[in-house]
Design an enzyme around this catalytic site. Sequence first.
Site, PDB file in Angstrom:
ATOM      1  CB  CYS B  50      11.615   5.060   2.537  1.00 41.47           C
ATOM      2  SG  CYS B  50      10.489   4.738   1.179  1.00 41.47           S
ATOM      3  CB  CYS B  53       9.020   8.341   2.814  1.00 42.09           C
ATOM      4  SG  CYS B  53       8.454   6.832   3.660  1.00 42.09           S
ATOM      5  CG  HIS B 112       7.818   3.111   4.807  1.00 44.27           C
ATOM      6  ND1 HIS B 112       8.512   3.233   3.618  1.00 44.27           N
ATOM      7  CD2 HIS B 112       8.462   2.137   5.510  1.00 44.27           C
ATOM      8  CE1 HIS B 112       9.531   2.375   3.611  1.00 44.27           C
ATOM      9  NE2 HIS B 112       9.524   1.705   4.747  1.00 44.27           N
ATOM     10  CG  ASN B 152       7.686  -6.548  -9.768  1.00 42.68           C
ATOM     11  OD1 ASN B 152       6.956  -7.327 -10.374  1.00 42.68           O
ATOM     12  ND2 ASN B 152       8.666  -5.875 -10.353  1.00 42.68           N
ATOM     13  CB  SER B 160      14.782  -3.250  -4.067  1.00 42.19           C
ATOM     14  OG  SER B 160      14.444  -2.149  -4.872  1.00 42.19           O
ATOM     15  CG  HIS B 163       6.730   3.830   0.309  1.00 43.86           C
ATOM     16  ND1 HIS B 163       6.891   4.759   1.323  1.00 43.86           N
ATOM     17  CD2 HIS B 163       5.631   4.228  -0.381  1.00 43.86           C
ATOM     18  CE1 HIS B 163       5.944   5.679   1.213  1.00 43.86           C
ATOM     19  NE2 HIS B 163       5.168   5.365   0.191  1.00 43.86           N
ATOM     20  CG  HIS B 165       6.771   1.135  -5.207  1.00 40.43           C
ATOM     21  ND1 HIS B 165       7.266   0.341  -4.187  1.00 40.43           N
ATOM     22  CD2 HIS B 165       7.576   0.882  -6.277  1.00 40.43           C
ATOM     23  CE1 HIS B 165       8.310  -0.346  -4.616  1.00 40.43           C
ATOM     24  NE2 HIS B 165       8.523  -0.045  -5.878  1.00 40.43           N
ATOM     25  CD  GLN B 167       9.058  -0.608 -11.354  1.00 36.39           C
ATOM     26  OE1 GLN B 167       9.662  -0.121 -12.306  1.00 36.39           O
ATOM     27  NE2 GLN B 167       9.515  -1.631 -10.666  1.00 36.39           N
TER      28      GLN B 167
HETATM   29  O1  LIG Z   1      12.455  -1.751 -11.148  1.00 37.17           O
HETATM   30  P1  LIG Z   1      12.837  -2.452  -9.892  1.00 37.17           P
HETATM   31  O2  LIG Z   1      11.728  -2.508  -8.876  1.00 37.17           O
HETATM   32  O3  LIG Z   1      14.131  -1.930  -9.292  1.00 37.17           O
HETATM   33  O4  LIG Z   1      13.168  -3.960 -10.330  1.00 37.17           O
HETATM   34  C1  LIG Z   1      12.272  -5.044 -10.309  1.00 37.17           C
HETATM   35  O5  LIG Z   1      11.282  -4.946 -11.330  1.00 37.17           O
HETATM   36  C2  LIG Z   1      11.761  -4.943 -12.684  1.00 37.17           C
HETATM   37  C3  LIG Z   1      10.578  -4.957 -13.641  1.00 37.17           C
HETATM   38  O6  LIG Z   1       9.765  -6.099 -13.507  1.00 37.17           O
HETATM   39  C4  LIG Z   1      12.699  -6.133 -12.954  1.00 37.17           C
HETATM   40  O7  LIG Z   1      13.317  -5.962 -14.207  1.00 37.17           O
HETATM   41  C5  LIG Z   1      13.777  -6.267 -11.873  1.00 37.17           C
HETATM   42  O8  LIG Z   1      14.512  -7.461 -12.097  1.00 37.17           O
HETATM   43  C6  LIG Z   1      13.114  -6.290 -10.490  1.00 37.17           C
HETATM   44  O9  LIG Z   1      14.102  -6.394  -9.473  1.00 37.17           O
END
Ligand SMILES: O=P(O)(O)O[C@H]1O[C@H](CO)[C@@H](O)[C@H](O)[C@H]1O
Lengths: 347, 347
Positions: B50, B53, B112, B152, B160, B163, B165, B167
């Site tokens: 990961c 981590c 994790h 997300n 993806s 873990h 998190h 942004q």
């Molecule tokens: O930044 P990550 O987690 O790789 O990506 C994810 O969030 C982003 C922001 O909402 C999007 O643009 C991506 O399509 C999504 O897969």
Amino acid sequence: KTDINTVPHRRYNILTGEWILVSPQRTKRPWQGKRDKNIVLPQVVYDENCYLCPGNTRASGPKNANYDSTYSFTNDFSAILPEIESSTVENGFLIAKTETGKCKVICFSPNHSLTLPIMSIKEIAAVVRLWIQEYFSLAMDPTINHVQIFENKGATMGCSNPHPHGQIWSQSSIPTEVLKKQQNQKKYWNTHNKSLLQDYINQELDLDKRIIYTNEHFVVLAPYWAIWPYETMIVPKKHYAHIGCLNNEEQIAFAESIKVITTKYDNLFETSFPYSAGIHQSPTDGTNHDEWHFHMSFYPPLLRSAEVKKFMVGYEMFADPQRDITVEQAVETLKKLPVEHYSLSTK
Amino acid sequence: KTDINTVPHRRYNILTGEWILVSPQRTKRPWQGKRDKNIVLPQVVYDENCYLCPGNTRASGPKNANYDSTYSFTNDFSAILPEIESSTVENGFLIAKTETGKCKVICFSPNHSLTLPIMSIKEIAAVVRLWIQEYFSLAMDPTINHVQIFENKGATMGCSNPHPHGQIWSQSSIPTEVLKKQQNQKKYWNTHNKSLLQDYINQELDLDKRIIYTNEHFVVLAPYWAIWPYETMIVPKKHYAHIGCLNNEEQIAFAESIKVITTKYDNLFETSFPYSAGIHQSPTDGTNHDEWHFHMSFYPPLLRSAEVKKFMVGYEMFADPQRDITVEQAVETLKKLPVEHYSLSTK
Ligand SMILES: O=P(O)(O)O[C@H]1O[C@H](CO)[C@@H](O)[C@H](O)[C@H]1O
Ligand SMILES: O=P(O)(O)O[C@H]1O[C@H](CO)[C@@H](O)[C@H](O)[C@H]1O
């Protein structure tokens, strides 16, 4: 000087008046996320359990005609209904209004195993003609002010039946997305007495950087402000407000454009390419809409392969739409792809 | 007289100024469409593969600190970058501008296997504190005018890495969605010299039909105009423009609200409930934003079960957002759910 197309930038959508974020440097990002299953198309031309196949009885009772070309009927689970007694909520910050209209299902073919790209131009032209008929007949209803023609193709796009079909949701209000495009076309029309979209495609034809295909009557291009990785739009060269303006020859040219772009889509990842497609055109609200230039847009989610799609999530929901590969890269790829469907290719 | 909540209607979003379509009669529609796989959470507290981590080396080289609470770093695949030489395209209908800013990754915990609902209030409060720190430090950069904090959650929402998190994407422009909300809050502020959202939650507290949870400082409700089946929002009772206004006690009350709603979400289908969550708040563009009342929204896609989600596709992309179950039905369900997480329940 830096080439703007290699660094993060925002592009302006002249139709909606909104911006999108482009991050061309981000295509190298590794993908460990969700992969969808491979898309498998039905192999049978008739499925006795399909509620869209000719002659079958639908869940809610009615029986489909034994149709041999296209077929339309009122959606058994319509999201919008006619003849609802009108009612309004205006209670402080709670504001609501009843909405009336009709939802229709448009079967493209009696053959359960087909999709638009593997239908003939003649068969697609029959679909175009049905759209035109439905547009006119819904427009005659004085309570219907907008007719939204669309197709959700593939399970990835929420389609629950692979039988080739689209939908029409018609209603009394003009939806938000349509109003945005109307406002900007109107502003341009009032200032220049010319069609915004016609002038735009003329510029694109001159530059020849985002054009994927043209015939005598139509242009297929990826608009400068496209959001989805392989988003495209089909635009008539003449300033037509709605699909009802198309004559026979033009209907066939429209069908040809649909066949070309959907075939290129399927060929891209050698799969039945999912998308939502829709036609934006003049509302049917009885007022003059000289400003409208109709167009059909394709919003396909696939990004890297048949299994990996673009997610419009966090940032996109809260801020602005965002894309990684640039429109110009997508066009280059789409342009090179053959117009013969991979599944029919003799090579 | 017909109850508007039983027939198709449109509801108005006082924040964005846009409408949504509600079709309450449509919940009985059978579902033969796409089902996602069951969501499985990682069982290990540390995963050597990961990239989030503690102590691990990330794909692009740098090594994570051996953090024991929260941790933030600059996204290795940032969608927006600082220090891009500014450039503009204004060529007829092609309009674009370079965009600068910073993208950060916010690790919620070194563990994790956790998610927000199974973290303690104290641990979530540490996340809130990190958001506040990041908001202030990004705001200090005169080139950054907007800070978008979001999460997300779940592969269904394009995440993806499981873990825990979120942004932050911060940038020089103010995004479209934020501008819409700003405009309507400003109009109300200028007319009434009061907060639009504060007056709204007061009306909702009075009516008590869409409130899911409250504590001394926060209200968790489903807004009247919610789009997603179980969409909710957390709103501070005081008129605070941004999360930086919260004192210690209020930060804990915010963390508590987050824990309650995300726990109810997980309990709904006894799964790790996917969503995109985001905080809308005052831009950091150095101008006065008295109108802004910060709030955190949750947009979860699940509709009928852990496998069946709502698709925002054809009609929704081309026309207006649409929902089937009404907001009030969703609230009733969410209200009844326990605040103890199903996986921790001793029953
Ligand atoms: O930044 P990550 O987690 O790789 O990506 C994810 O969030 C982003 C922001 O909402 C999007 O643009 C991506 O399509 C999504 O897969
Ligand atoms: O009408 P259908 O095909 O059952 O449903 C599909 O298209 C509709 C219109 O875009 C959406 O509201 C649904 O979420 C989607 O699953």
